[in-house]
Design a protein around this motif. Sequence first.
Motif, PDB file in Angstrom:
ATOM      1  N   GLU A 233      22.810 -59.085  36.998  1.00  0.00           N
ATOM      2  CA  GLU A 233      23.246 -59.243  35.611  1.00  0.00           C
ATOM      3  C   GLU A 233      23.032 -60.677  35.140  1.00  0.00           C
ATOM      4  N   ARG A 234      23.300 -61.641  36.018  1.00  0.00           N
ATOM      5  CA  ARG A 234      23.107 -63.047  35.644  1.00  0.00           C
ATOM      6  C   ARG A 234      21.632 -63.429  35.631  1.00  0.00           C
ATOM      7  N   TRP A 235      20.924 -63.117  36.705  1.00  0.00           N
ATOM      8  CA  TRP A 235      19.529 -63.549  36.791  1.00  0.00           C
ATOM      9  C   TRP A 235      18.589 -62.658  35.997  1.00  0.00           C
ATOM     10  N   GLY A 236      18.981 -61.416  35.814  1.00  0.00           N
ATOM     11  CA  GLY A 236      18.205 -60.575  34.900  1.00  0.00           C
ATOM     12  C   GLY A 236      18.256 -61.100  33.479  1.00  0.00           C
ATOM     13  N   ASP A 241      15.492 -63.429  28.590  1.00  0.00           N
ATOM     14  CA  ASP A 241      15.119 -64.499  27.649  1.00  0.00           C
ATOM     15  C   ASP A 241      13.612 -64.682  27.619  1.00  0.00           C
ATOM     16  N   VAL A 242      13.011 -64.712  28.798  1.00  0.00           N
ATOM     17  CA  VAL A 242      11.558 -64.897  28.882  1.00  0.00           C
ATOM     18  C   VAL A 242      10.834 -63.704  28.260  1.00  0.00           C
ATOM     19  N   ARG A 827      32.400 -55.307  27.739  1.00  0.00           N
ATOM     20  CA  ARG A 827      31.525 -55.336  28.909  1.00  0.00           C
ATOM     21  C   ARG A 827      30.907 -56.721  29.033  1.00  0.00           C
ATOM     22  N   ARG A 828      30.235 -56.966  30.149  1.00  0.00           N
ATOM     23  CA  ARG A 828      29.585 -58.251  30.329  1.00  0.00           C
ATOM     24  C   ARG A 828      28.584 -58.491  29.198  1.00  0.00           C
ATOM     25  N   SER A 829      28.379 -59.727  28.888  1.00  0.00           N
ATOM     26  CA  SER A 829      27.605 -60.088  27.700  1.00  0.00           C
ATOM     27  C   SER A 829      26.147 -59.670  27.782  1.00  0.00           C
ATOM     28  N   VAL A 830      25.636 -59.444  28.976  1.00  0.00           N
ATOM     29  CA  VAL A 830      24.260 -58.988  29.093  1.00  0.00           C
ATOM     30  C   VAL A 830      24.098 -57.609  28.459  1.00  0.00           C
ATOM     31  N   ILE A 851      15.453 -64.756  20.394  1.00  0.00           N
ATOM     32  CA  ILE A 851      14.799 -63.619  21.041  1.00  0.00           C
ATOM     33  C   ILE A 851      13.564 -63.150  20.290  1.00  0.00           C
ATOM     34  N   ASN A 852      13.078 -63.950  19.363  1.00  0.00           N
ATOM     35  CA  ASN A 852      11.784 -63.658  18.751  1.00  0.00           C
ATOM     36  C   ASN A 852      10.638 -64.247  19.553  1.00  0.00           C
ATOM     37  N   PHE A 853      10.956 -65.061  20.556  1.00  0.00           N
ATOM     38  CA  PHE A 853       9.921 -65.730  21.332  1.00  0.00           C
ATOM     39  C   PHE A 853      10.283 -65.695  22.808  1.00  0.00           C
ATOM     40  N   SER A 854       9.258 -65.777  23.643  1.00  0.00           N
ATOM     41  CA  SER A 854       9.491 -65.961  25.076  1.00  0.00           C
ATOM     42  C   SER A 854      10.094 -67.337  25.286  1.00  0.00           C
ATOM     43  N   LEU A 855      11.222 -67.382  25.993  1.00  0.00           N
ATOM     44  CA  LEU A 855      11.981 -68.624  26.082  1.00  0.00           C
ATOM     45  C   LEU A 855      12.441 -68.847  27.521  1.00  0.00           C
TER      46      LEU A 855
END
Length: 951
Positions: A233-236, A241-242, A827-830, A851-855
């Motif tokens: 959940e954290r690393w996903g 974002d990317v 629920r968790r923010s993800v 979230i309009n761009f790969s970040l």
Amino acid sequence: MFAPAKKSSAFIFSSLWVLVGLALPLAASPEQEQFEKKIRPLLLGKCIECHGQDQQAGGLRLDSKEGWLTGGATGPAVQASDAEGSLLLQVLSDDSHKAIALSKNEIHELKLWIQAGAFDPRVNTNNWQNLPNADRAKGHWSFKAVQKSTPATLTESDWARSTIDQFIVAAQKEAGLNPVADASKEQLVRRIYFALIGLPPTPEQIDAFVNDSRPDVFERVVDELLASPHFGERWGRHWLDVARFAESSGGGRTLLFKDAWRFRDYVIKAFNDDMPFDQLIREQLAGDLLPYEDPKQRSRQLTATAFLALGPTNYEQQDKQLLRYDVIDEQIDTIGKAFMGMTLGCARCHDHKFDPVPTSDYYALAGIFKSTRTLFNYTDNVARWVATPLPLEGQAAKEMAEAEMLSKQLTPKLTFKKNEQKLCNQHTVNVPSPGLPKSSRSFPGIILDERSAEVEGDWLFSQFFQNYIGEGYYHDGDSSKGEASLTFRPKIPIPGLYDIRIAYSPAATRSSKTPITIRHAGGETEVLMDQRDPLTEYGRFRSIGQFELEPGDHNFLRITNKDTDGYVVVDAVQWFLIDDTDPESPESKQYYADLKNEIVALEKELKPISAKLKSRPLAMTVKEDPEPTDSAIRIRGIQSRKGEVVPRGFLQVATLGEAPSIPDTTSGRLELAEWMVSPDNPLTSRVIANRIWTWLFGAGLVRSVDNFGTTGESPSHPELLDYLAARVHDNDWSIKAMVREIVLSRTWQLSTLPDEEAVKLDPDNRLLLYYPRRRLDAEQLRDAILAVNGNLDLTMFGPNIDGAGEINANNTAAQNVEYNYVFKDTRRSVYTPAFRVKRHELFELFDFGNINFSLGQRNVSTVALQALYLLNNPFVLEQSRDAAKNLLKQEKDPEGRLNTAFLQTLGRTPSAQERTLISGYLQDGLSSESVEEWSSVFQTLFGTIDFRYLQ
């Protein structure tokens, strides 16, 4: 004063190009200047429409040097330095060439150009080493092969616990500096919990770690957290974002991506399962093309391809070809930044100004995505994304198969009956002309488009002329005459006189004698159609005659290209009933009533079957185009201005070995994925190693995490970066192995308190003399607040947008769901809905990524509104009150209450001064039972710097 007139973006863009062009003669040769100013505009304006990628009249192409040197059916069109002997000039000078009219001045310019050698500068930029910036790029660190570096030998090695530490301390020693002390155990346990799972440790977990004296206690905690389901959940979330993950399209008329949650869940599971990152890339770029062993794997791989479909898209764009290339541009920009740290978007219009990326490389990639279907319904007002049913297993698969079988049996019957009713209604009420319908569904009668045809011979699918019905149309390429035919077989429901009409795109290059055979009640009739004539029926069809037809499927219409004198184009066929039978007769009325009852019965039988089919899980995906083709370079990025066609391929500068070849029958996405993860590509492993470092330290070894080009920053520790990139390959692309190695380094476990010398000599902490103090991101803040009071719902996976279940992809109600959405889940923010137009207020304030761009790295701001939110927002006030209630209920010891409150929020016990201040605030001291007073304590703790930042 007069207000300046508004100018379109196209005008501004053209004006800027003109300004840039004024400087070209300073560096351009006379031959290049002649071609750019005189010849290229002439070819684009007068020749490419009929002699370009989509059409090649006489087999001739004039969109590249190779095209005019190869020539068409009558030989080479241009003989360099021989204007008089060049067939092109001869034909254009001949009055018999009526398809195009050139002025005498234009012909004179062509003559001068050919006589001077027919110079074409475009062929010189296909190789990146011919670019002006090539020499600068050849020595650039990111384009060199990854070298597995070894750290310098240290005389004092006690400090270093790992190879990473050896690289770090060597650079520090060279600067004459020393790292600070280690973080305390309280600080370290809070840091590792937030870093690996994004949640605060409980007071019990803190106490267990602090009081555990085993030398490997930290390593044990790391392994426990890496195995936690919350790791994904954290690393996903980092990868989302990317991947510019969103659940709506954005824009003025936003549409809900109601199945996007499947991609989110896919990413979380992939990180939890430690899916090798190279496999993650393969599945996201080409999951639909990969082999699979079972339905579960097939579903996973299909879902992964949503990576290519999640971008911000204006589905209402009316120029569908422009929409198509805008989507392709967004896909190229995303994969460039996400996997390679390269900004590729500007190469759409011109060779990259700074990096060694010629326009031909951009369109080599564009051909791959042009051969991939990301959108459907190009002819509708609003396009849509590809939604693919996912395979099922066991009993669910059996039941779905039965439903599909029944649907296939009953749906054609219902369609046939409804067509019959439609013709009866048309016949009964004498339907007037409906004007200019927008799609084939708006036309009366029976419509069969190109997808319904029986195809013989070579027909080319096209969407070049956009006023088509369905998904496109066929043409014969003006070749293989007499070998190609299309047969349409309508199911005629009722007898009568039918007007039969053909849809096509008229033009001077069309056949004037296209043979059409019609089978009807009286036998077979052949007619010749002149496809140069304009269309008359609704501006979309032309009638070829009226014929008596009997019910059944024995009727047909066949179009061939035998003895034709131009392009044969076929879009759709319409059968329009024009009989004048009396609809008021008793027989007719009874017939209509029986027909209506049959339709009602079939609809009733199909209703549960349709409901079953609608319940089948869908995923946003992409799919192969049935006719993969290369892309032409778009001159200055303008979709309609086509230049040289570029074979599908990859980024040359990042290809240190031999690139995979792309078969003619595939898009090339699978080959792109293999090239992306090849050891011969020096970018991908460096980029992901730097991203992992960034997500753990807050700043990368390369701080421009999405830009590894010549305008990006150089790595602070280049040898360490290459060591980590090599470790990516050594560890089979394991993300968890890389995370583990970094967090177990002593460098990651340093205190956040720098000494004065370090701040003075290394103000940006490039040498990592101390651990960078980091603010919790938006999700960590929200999840931590919910976790403190026990309100955090740890349910994993599944849909998360209230009211989205029944929304049609193109329904305007989708906008209302987003614009009026109330964020009330715990629920968790993800899992919080990731809308592009409307975001959770806390996310807006605390720098949630765009979230309009790969970040790859979010901005971190400090503004007054953030403090005000934590002090005054109803969400924080409500959660503070709940935390106070839980504390008073669960902790009866007055002294223990304050310790628990501090451990829950700040991860430490209170100082003596803090204890005195809070005791003095509470009316009855620490023995206070007031929910309101303890609520204020929690509200104050949430507002402190120590809550927002990691020590």
